[in-house]
Design an enzyme around this catalytic site. Structure first.
Site, PDB file in Angstrom:
ATOM      1  N   ILE A  15      38.961  11.409  39.755  1.00 40.28           N
ATOM      2  CA  ILE A  15      37.750  11.890  39.690  1.00 40.28           C
ATOM      3  C   ILE A  15      36.523  11.578  38.622  1.00 40.28           C
ATOM      4  O   ILE A  15      35.136  11.773  38.516  1.00 40.28           O
ATOM      5  CB  ILE A  15      37.360  12.062  41.021  1.00 40.28           C
ATOM      6  CG1 ILE A  15      37.240  13.546  40.742  1.00 40.28           C
ATOM      7  CG2 ILE A  15      37.779  11.121  42.063  1.00 40.28           C
ATOM      8  CD1 ILE A  15      37.034  14.230  41.800  1.00 40.28           C
ATOM      9  N   GLY A  16      36.871  11.779  37.555  1.00 35.92           N
ATOM     10  CA  GLY A  16      36.279  12.545  36.492  1.00 35.92           C
ATOM     11  C   GLY A  16      37.120  13.099  35.335  1.00 35.92           C
ATOM     12  O   GLY A  16      38.189  13.415  35.563  1.00 35.92           O
ATOM     13  N   ARG A  17      36.481  13.232  34.505  1.00 39.09           N
ATOM     14  CA  ARG A  17      37.327  13.064  32.662  1.00 39.09           C
ATOM     15  C   ARG A  17      36.452  14.040  31.565  1.00 39.09           C
ATOM     16  O   ARG A  17      35.177  13.887  31.677  1.00 39.09           O
ATOM     17  CB  ARG A  17      37.747  11.482  32.381  1.00 39.09           C
ATOM     18  CG  ARG A  17      38.589  11.745  31.125  1.00 39.09           C
ATOM     19  CD  ARG A  17      39.281  10.581  30.283  1.00 39.09           C
ATOM     20  NE  ARG A  17      40.195  10.304  31.463  1.00 39.09           N
ATOM     21  CZ  ARG A  17      41.358  11.576  31.085  1.00 39.09           C
ATOM     22  NH1 ARG A  17      41.670  11.979  30.280  1.00 39.09           N
ATOM     23  NH2 ARG A  17      42.640  11.202  32.009  1.00 39.09           N
ATOM     24  N   PHE A  20      38.520  17.557  27.386  1.00 38.74           N
ATOM     25  CA  PHE A  20      40.017  18.589  27.636  1.00 38.74           C
ATOM     26  C   PHE A  20      40.502  18.191  28.396  1.00 38.74           C
ATOM     27  O   PHE A  20      42.185  18.875  28.228  1.00 38.74           O
ATOM     28  CB  PHE A  20      39.781  19.998  27.036  1.00 38.74           C
ATOM     29  CG  PHE A  20      39.111  21.112  26.399  1.00 38.74           C
ATOM     30  CD1 PHE A  20      39.497  20.451  24.833  1.00 38.74           C
ATOM     31  CD2 PHE A  20      38.274  21.817  26.551  1.00 38.74           C
ATOM     32  CE1 PHE A  20      38.764  21.181  23.745  1.00 38.74           C
ATOM     33  CE2 PHE A  20      37.266  22.353  25.734  1.00 38.74           C
ATOM     34  CZ  PHE A  20      37.410  21.613  24.301  1.00 38.74           C
ATOM     35  N   VAL A  23      39.994  15.043  36.285  1.00 35.33           N
ATOM     36  CA  VAL A  23      40.016  15.638  37.696  1.00 35.33           C
ATOM     37  C   VAL A  23      40.381  14.824  38.436  1.00 35.33           C
ATOM     38  O   VAL A  23      39.941  13.615  37.835  1.00 35.33           O
ATOM     39  CB  VAL A  23      38.662  15.931  37.894  1.00 35.33           C
ATOM     40  CG1 VAL A  23      38.266  16.338  39.007  1.00 35.33           C
ATOM     41  CG2 VAL A  23      37.808  17.151  37.038  1.00 35.33           C
ATOM     42  N   LYS A  38      41.744  20.003  38.723  1.00 35.47           N
ATOM     43  CA  LYS A  38      41.196  19.925  37.023  1.00 35.47           C
ATOM     44  C   LYS A  38      42.390  20.015  36.348  1.00 35.47           C
ATOM     45  O   LYS A  38      42.988  21.125  36.250  1.00 35.47           O
ATOM     46  CB  LYS A  38      39.750  20.838  36.944  1.00 35.47           C
ATOM     47  CG  LYS A  38      39.347  20.787  35.348  1.00 35.47           C
ATOM     48  CD  LYS A  38      38.151  22.153  35.225  1.00 35.47           C
ATOM     49  CE  LYS A  38      37.057  21.715  34.042  1.00 35.47           C
ATOM     50  NZ  LYS A  38      36.257  22.405  33.390  1.00 35.47           N
ATOM     51  N   ASP A 135      25.675  27.170  30.649  1.00 33.36           N
ATOM     52  CA  ASP A 135      25.404  25.657  30.529  1.00 33.36           C
ATOM     53  C   ASP A 135      25.489  25.642  31.638  1.00 33.36           C
ATOM     54  O   ASP A 135      25.877  24.441  32.482  1.00 33.36           O
ATOM     55  CB  ASP A 135      27.071  25.323  30.601  1.00 33.36           C
ATOM     56  CG  ASP A 135      27.315  23.996  30.170  1.00 33.36           C
ATOM     57  OD1 ASP A 135      26.032  23.506  29.454  1.00 33.36           O
ATOM     58  OD2 ASP A 135      27.933  23.119  29.743  1.00 33.36           O
TER      59      ASP A 135
END
Length: 277
Positions: A15-17, A20, A23, A38, A135
């Site tokens: 569902i995500g990248r 490093f 996800v 993650k 961040d």
């Protein structure tokens, strides 16, 4: 994937990248509940600073999340020589950036004040525990199933103390504080600057510092020439602009702390147009 992780969770779709790793959805083998995992590939961590930050991410996330309803919760850590897996809350989105950009016009002050109060509660709790996120940006502000804000991604976070200042250039160009870019030691107030940029974006629909390239953005941040164009900010209350000035303040010694932001009259009054003389 770790054998221990696969024993405890069924791994689903990506569902995500990120830089490093990726996800994935995952499902508890015991309860069937859905989480996010993650996965961080240690072999990509060629820079010693990156390796240090990633190695301490789980510990810092755990410390930040305890008793803090506005920080992503962590449910398990699985690691071997090549991979780290963090099992986290599933927060499918949208994130705050999507909420800001997905509407016509700026966010009304009462809504912006409520969102900023939740974000600053998360940041203030982290600061009280000696954690700076470093961040803070709309992409790292998610919403849970109840619509509450959750601060996520502590991959750049650092611990600080009275005898331990922070250094190193981390963060995202539009939101990073000038003292970070200047190469000086800095305090947790870098998070307040970043949150101030988010507040400016919510109320104006534009960023206070911008450029065509990262270098131009950094130069604009270092100049710190904060303006409120009348065609955009004419209807924004004086109280809201006062708070933004106190958050996006070039001098860290004069910049508000997270606790001071939470006690500002605009936040306390729920953004209901409390003007300052």
């Amino acid at each position: 994937m770790s054998e221990a992780l696969k024993r405890d969770y069924e791994i689903g779709a990506e569902i995500g990248r990120g830089r490093f790793g990726a996800v994935f959805l995952c499902y508890s083998a015991q309860s069937g509940e859905t989480f996010a995992v993650k996965t961080i590939d240690r072999t990509r961590l060629t820079d010693p600073t990156d390796r240090q930050l990633v190695e301490q991410e789980a510990k810092i996330t755990l410390l930040a999340a305890v008793g803090n309803p506005h920080v992503v919760q962590i449910y398990g850590v699985y690691e071997d020589d090549s991979v780290i897996h963090l099992v986290l809350d599933l927060l499918p989105g949208p994130d705050l950036f999507d909420r800001i950009t997905g509407r016509e016009g700026p966010i009304p002050e009462p809504e912006a004040a409520a969102l900023m109060a939740q974000l600053m509660e998360a940041i203030n709790a982290c600061h009280r525990r000696g954690i700076a996120h470093r961040d803070v940006k709309p992409d790292n502000v998610m919403f849970d199933s109840r619509g509450r804000i959750r601060l996520v991604d502590f991959g750049s976070a650092e611990c600080f103390g009275e005898e331990r200042a922070m250094s190193g250039v981390v963060g995202t160009p539009h939101y990073v504080a000038p003292e970070v870019l200047a190469g000086r030691e800095y305090s947790e107030k870098v998070d307040v600057w970043s949150a101030g940029v988010i507040l400016y974006l919510m109320l104006g629909g534009i960023l206070p510092f911008y450029g065509e390239t990262a270098v131009e953005i950094f130069e604009a941040v270092l100049r710190g020439n904060l303006r409120f164009p009348s065609r955009i900010f004419s209807s924004v209350s004086l109280a809201a602009k006062d708070l933004i000035r106190r958050m996006i303040c070039r001098d860290p010694s004069r910049r508000f702390s997270a606790d001071q932001v939470l006690r500002h009259r605009w936040i306390v009054g729920g953004g209901e147009g409390a003007n300052l003389a």
